[in-house]
Motif scaffolding. Structure first.
Motif, PDB file in Angstrom:
ATOM      1  N   LYS A  52       4.017   3.886   0.628  1.00 60.15           N
ATOM      2  CA  LYS A  52       5.060   2.864   0.582  1.00 60.15           C
ATOM      3  C   LYS A  52       4.706   1.683   1.486  1.00 60.15           C
ATOM      4  CE  LYS A  52       8.342   4.497  -2.170  1.00 60.15           C
ATOM      5  NZ  LYS A  52       8.908   3.743  -3.313  1.00 60.15           N
ATOM      6  N   ASP A  53       4.208   1.970   2.666  1.00 61.15           N
ATOM      7  CA  ASP A  53       3.859   0.893   3.588  1.00 61.15           C
ATOM      8  C   ASP A  53       2.729   0.028   3.038  1.00 61.15           C
ATOM      9  OD1 ASP A  53       5.787   1.655   5.345  1.00 61.15           O
ATOM     10  OD2 ASP A  53       4.436   2.573   6.814  1.00 61.15           O
ATOM     11  N   GLN A  54       1.776   0.652   2.378  1.00 60.70           N
ATOM     12  CA  GLN A  54       0.682  -0.111   1.787  1.00 60.70           C
ATOM     13  C   GLN A  54       1.191  -1.003   0.665  1.00 60.70           C
ATOM     14  OE1 GLN A  54      -1.869   3.234   0.781  1.00 60.70           O
ATOM     15  NE2 GLN A  54      -3.328   2.685   2.407  1.00 60.70           N
ATOM     16  N   ILE A  55       2.083  -0.474  -0.138  1.00 59.92           N
ATOM     17  CA  ILE A  55       2.658  -1.274  -1.224  1.00 59.92           C
ATOM     18  C   ILE A  55       3.440  -2.456  -0.662  1.00 59.92           C
ATOM     19  CG2 ILE A  55       4.366  -1.246  -3.089  1.00 59.92           C
ATOM     20  CD1 ILE A  55       3.516   1.660  -3.635  1.00 59.92           C
ATOM     21  N   LEU A  56       4.231  -2.197   0.368  1.00 57.95           N
ATOM     22  CA  LEU A  56       5.029  -3.261   0.972  1.00 57.95           C
ATOM     23  C   LEU A  56       4.138  -4.335   1.598  1.00 57.95           C
ATOM     24  CD1 LEU A  56       7.822  -4.342   1.675  1.00 57.95           C
ATOM     25  CD2 LEU A  56       7.800  -2.901   3.723  1.00 57.95           C
ATOM     26  N   ALA A  57       3.067  -3.923   2.256  1.00 58.97           N
ATOM     27  CA  ALA A  57       2.147  -4.890   2.867  1.00 58.97           C
ATOM     28  C   ALA A  57       1.467  -5.736   1.801  1.00 58.97           C
ATOM     29  CB  ALA A  57       1.107  -4.158   3.709  1.00 58.97           C
ATOM     30  N   MET A  58       1.020  -5.112   0.709  1.00 62.22           N
ATOM     31  CA  MET A  58       0.405  -5.874  -0.371  1.00 62.22           C
ATOM     32  C   MET A  58       1.389  -6.879  -0.953  1.00 62.22           C
ATOM     33  SD  MET A  58      -2.095  -3.341  -2.551  1.00 62.22           S
ATOM     34  CE  MET A  58      -0.990  -1.938  -2.664  1.00 62.22           C
ATOM     35  N   TYR A  59       2.617  -6.462  -1.123  1.00 63.01           N
ATOM     36  CA  TYR A  59       3.638  -7.353  -1.668  1.00 63.01           C
ATOM     37  C   TYR A  59       3.860  -8.555  -0.744  1.00 63.01           C
ATOM     38  CZ  TYR A  59       8.227  -8.991  -3.198  1.00 63.01           C
ATOM     39  OH  TYR A  59       9.271  -9.775  -3.625  1.00 63.01           O
TER      40      TYR A  59
END
Length: 759
Positions: free
Chosen positions: A229-236
């Motif tokens: 989830k954190d990786q997805i949020l950072a990419m976003y």
């Protein structure tokens, strides 16, 4: 019979009542057909109406009514459930078929990968301060833990409250959005999760079709499976569009707040999160009030989610609204554009994130910008001057400050580097230096009188003539007649060669009018060509890049200007410094005087006051300033010794604050005794009748010096000491490498009159 008839009459109303109720409870034809069959069958067997006791009839009628009522209601519910199940199954089959169809049109999931983020160029100053970013995104990517914690909280609160609990698609959020939109009668809330938005931004086009929506869902499932989830949020957060050509929170933060996303406060984070709904419409550069109103909505959502308290909201709402210009602003943007062009020239195509360490001192850069803006705001309208530029370099040619115009947001054209203008009398030092190389001395005399060169008759600015004057006095007071005489004595080609040797790169016309600066040059090259007077006679190749590295620290380029060639002999440097000091102490540059520091320089004004310049130096910095108009319109009698000299003074005063004064180069040099004025030189002026005549100079092509290589030698270790620190006294001039000066002073030209007079 009678009793039977009576019985029939008593029974018929009862059956009629039952028939009416039966009609009310009918559900389908099967029920109706079943009831009539029973009646007809009984009648057929008995041939007459059966007798039913009153009690039995009443009891049977009640039980039959209850049975029919119960069976009809439960049957209705059951049939509804049945058809819902049937329709659901068929719907699932249909949706599954559509998903399979469009899914089959997509590449295999094994080949899916996150597209590379467009490379970013981070431009930093000598202090390590970020000046600007260049690239498609407008900012570097930050790890989630490096961002202000308010940013992810604000985005989750307003965009996807169940982000950490859903599996890529949020049915509850979608249902809530549908209900909200139906209640309001318009689309006010979206049902896409952050994962879906990221999938759309990474892989899909913006068109709204069933196929794209299905692909978005499938890609969301893949993202949730592949990344945390954190990786997805950072990419976003590093890729989403925030308006005004800013992609990612770092670019947006620097665009709107002139700070890193690491330092964003609560109110600013709420504003950024609010932009996601409509980045262009809600941009504070376009509508600050709308951006602020949306930010308050975000703050309310953050409070509902428990991210912040009421007191924090009050503090955030008490902050003044954020306003921003429609374009990137600040003089550092001119620097960033220049760095981008230079980086491409040095390393070619930029394919990854790079960090470019520049020679820019941000303290000086801000002072330079302030001086230019304040000068134009104070006197620009009155004097009809709309633009200005400034460039300041040290003794090695490193650019320490550069301002390409009044306001980058209004015009991105870099007037300090790309504009070529006539320098006017600011070109005269090269004429005098060329004359010194032929044996002329500061105390040598020439007659300030009308001069005719072909069809050209140069005149002094004040239209007055002073008779015999020293060369030093002529330069200090910018006498045009003396400069024209010197050009014809040494030859225009010699002047051009010297100017190219010192740093002028533009083509120069080989004619007599070059003495008055009629060939166009850039402010940067003109300023760099003055630096050899400051640093003791060495080439100062202007450069702005110190080092280029990858984001991981691998060095791709490091400059090497540690061993510049000597371009002026020591006697010439010493003489020029003495004469150019006189320009400031006693001549046209009096407004440029500095308290406590030796300074030298030259003013320049072009025809009809179209351009006004002042270029000068101390032992620490060489700085050039230009004022004018982009369309070439004349200013209101602005000369180089006026507005440009005052701006030069203000910048250099601020730049030298707290530093220990150091004398100019050549102060310890003892000049050989000058040749005394003789009867021969006096008679030479007398015989000319007070007006010297020269043949028109040939229009020969300018001679260019071969460009000094900028790379190819092993990288030099960059000194860590900052030449602007207290007591440093400016950069140490580069050491003499032992090679003899390519220019040796020549003897003065001997004339026929000298021979006659025994000289």
């Amino acid at each position: 019979m009678a009793s039977r008839g009576k019985s029939r009459e008593r029974v018929e109303p009862t059956f009629e009542e039952e028939d009416e109720r039966d009609d009310e409870l009918r559900v389908d034809a099967g029920d109706r057909i079943g009831g009539k069959r029973t009646g007809r069958s009984t009648k057929a067997k008995t041939g007459k109406t059966a007798k039913v006791a009153p009690k039995s009839r009443s009891s049977g009628r009640g039980r039959g009514k209850a049975k029919r009522s119960s069976g009809g209601l439960s049957g209705l519910i059951g049939r509804l459930i049945y058809w819902c199940i049937v329709l659901g199954i068929w719907g699932a089959i249909g949706v599954g078929g559509i998903v399979m169809y469009y899914g089959a049109r997509m590449p295999s999931a094994s080949s899916w990968s996150i597209p590379e983020r467009p490379p970013n160029l981070k431009v930093v100053s000598v202090e390590g301060t970020v000046i600007a970013n260049r690239g498609a995104t407008g900012g570097e990517a930050l790890a989630l833990e490096d961002m202000s914690p308010f940013i992810p909280q604000a985005v989750i609160a307003i965009e996807d409250r169940r982000f950490y609990s859903h599996f890529g698609v949020d049915p509850l959020g979608l249902a809530r959005a549908v209900v909200t939109n139906l209640a309001s009668g318009r689309t006010v809330q979206g049902g896409s999760t952050l994962t879906q938005q990221l999938a759309k931004n990474l892989f899909l086009s913006p068109e709204r079709t069933i196929e794209r929506k299905i692909q978005e869902v499938l890609l969301s499932f893949w993202l949730e499976h592949k990344f945390t989830k954190d990786q997805i949020l950072a990419m976003y957060l590093n890729r989403v569009y925030f308006g005004s050509n800013a992609y990612g929170v770092e670019a947006a933060s620097r665009r709107y707040f002139s700070k890193s996303a690491r330092d964003v406060n609560l109110g600013e984070a709420a504003l950024l999160a609010g932009l996601l709904k409509a980045p262009s419409r809600l941009s504070p550069a376009r509508d600050p009030e709308a951006a602020e109103a949306r930010a308050q909505v975000v703050l309310g959502a953050m409070r509902e989610e428990g991210f912040i308290s009421d007191d924090e909201i009050k503090t955030a709402m008490s902050q003044p609204p954020t306003t921003a210009k429609r374009y990137w602003t600040g003089a550092g943007q001119y620097v960033a554009d220049m760095v981008l062009d230079e980086t491409k020239r040095l390393i070619g195509t930029i394919s990854e994130d790079l960090v470019v360490e520049t020679t820019i001192d941000m303290t000086l850069e801000k002072k330079a910008e302030a001086v230019i803006v304040e000068s134009l705001e104070a006197e620009g309208d009155k004097l009809k001057a709309s633009q200005a530029a400034l460039v300041s370099i040290d003794g090695t040619g490193a650019i320490r400050a550069l301002v390409g115009g009044k306001d980058y947001a209004e015009s991105q054209f870099n007037r300090a580097v790309k504009a070529r203008r006539q320098p006017g009398s600011a070109f005269k030092p090269f004429v005098y230096a060329a004359a010194l190389e032929t044996g002329v001395r500061p105390e040598s005399t020439r007659n300030d009188a009308p001069v005719r060169i072909g069809n050209w008759t140069p005149e002094n600015y004040d239209e007055k003539y002073r008779g015999p004057v020293t060369i030093s006095h002529a330069l200090a007071n910018s006498l045009n007649t003396i400069a024209a005489q010197l050009v014809m004595e040494v030859g225009p080609d010699h002047v051009i060669k010297l100017a190219h040797r010192l740093g002028i790169e533009s083509e120069l016309q080989s004619n007599a009018s070059i003495a008055l600066g009629t060939s166009e040059v850039s402010l940067l090259e003109l300023t760099a060509a003055y630096a050899p007077f400051m640093n003791g006679g060495y080439k100062a190749t202007p450069h702005i890049i110190r080092r280029i590295s990858t984001a991981e620290g691998k060095v791709l380029y490091e400059n090497d200007y540690a061993e510049p060639p000597r371009v002026l002999g020591e006697p010439v440097v010493a003489a020029m410094n003495r004469m150019l000091k006189g320009v400031i102490t006693d001549g046209t540059g009096k407004k440029a005087r500095l308290d406590g520091w030796e300074a030298a320089g030259k003013s320049g004004t072009t025809q009809s006051f179209r351009d006004a310049l002042f270029v000068g130096y101390t032992s620490n910095l060489t700085t050039g300033v230009w004022f004018g108009n982009d369309d070439g319109q004349s200013m209101k009698k602005v000369t180089g010794g006026g507005l440009p000299a005052k701006a030069w003074h203000d910048f250099m005063t601020a730049a030298h604050a707290g530093l220990t004064p150091v004398p100019l180069a050549g102060e310890g040099y003892v000049e050989p005794q000058a040749q005394p004025m003789t009867i021969g030189t006096i008679l030479s002026d007398v015989f000319s009748g007070g007006e010297k005549r020269y043949p028109a100079a040939p229009n020969a092509p300018a001679v260019r010096q071969e460009e000094v290589p900028r790379a190819g030698r092993p990288p030099a270790e960059i000194p860590q000491a900052d030449p602007y620190q207290q007591g440093a006294g400016g950069p140490v001039p580069p050491a003499d490498v032992g090679a003899p000066s390519p220019v040796q002073p020549a003897s003065r030209r001997t004339t026929l009159l000298d021979i006659i007079m025994g000289q």
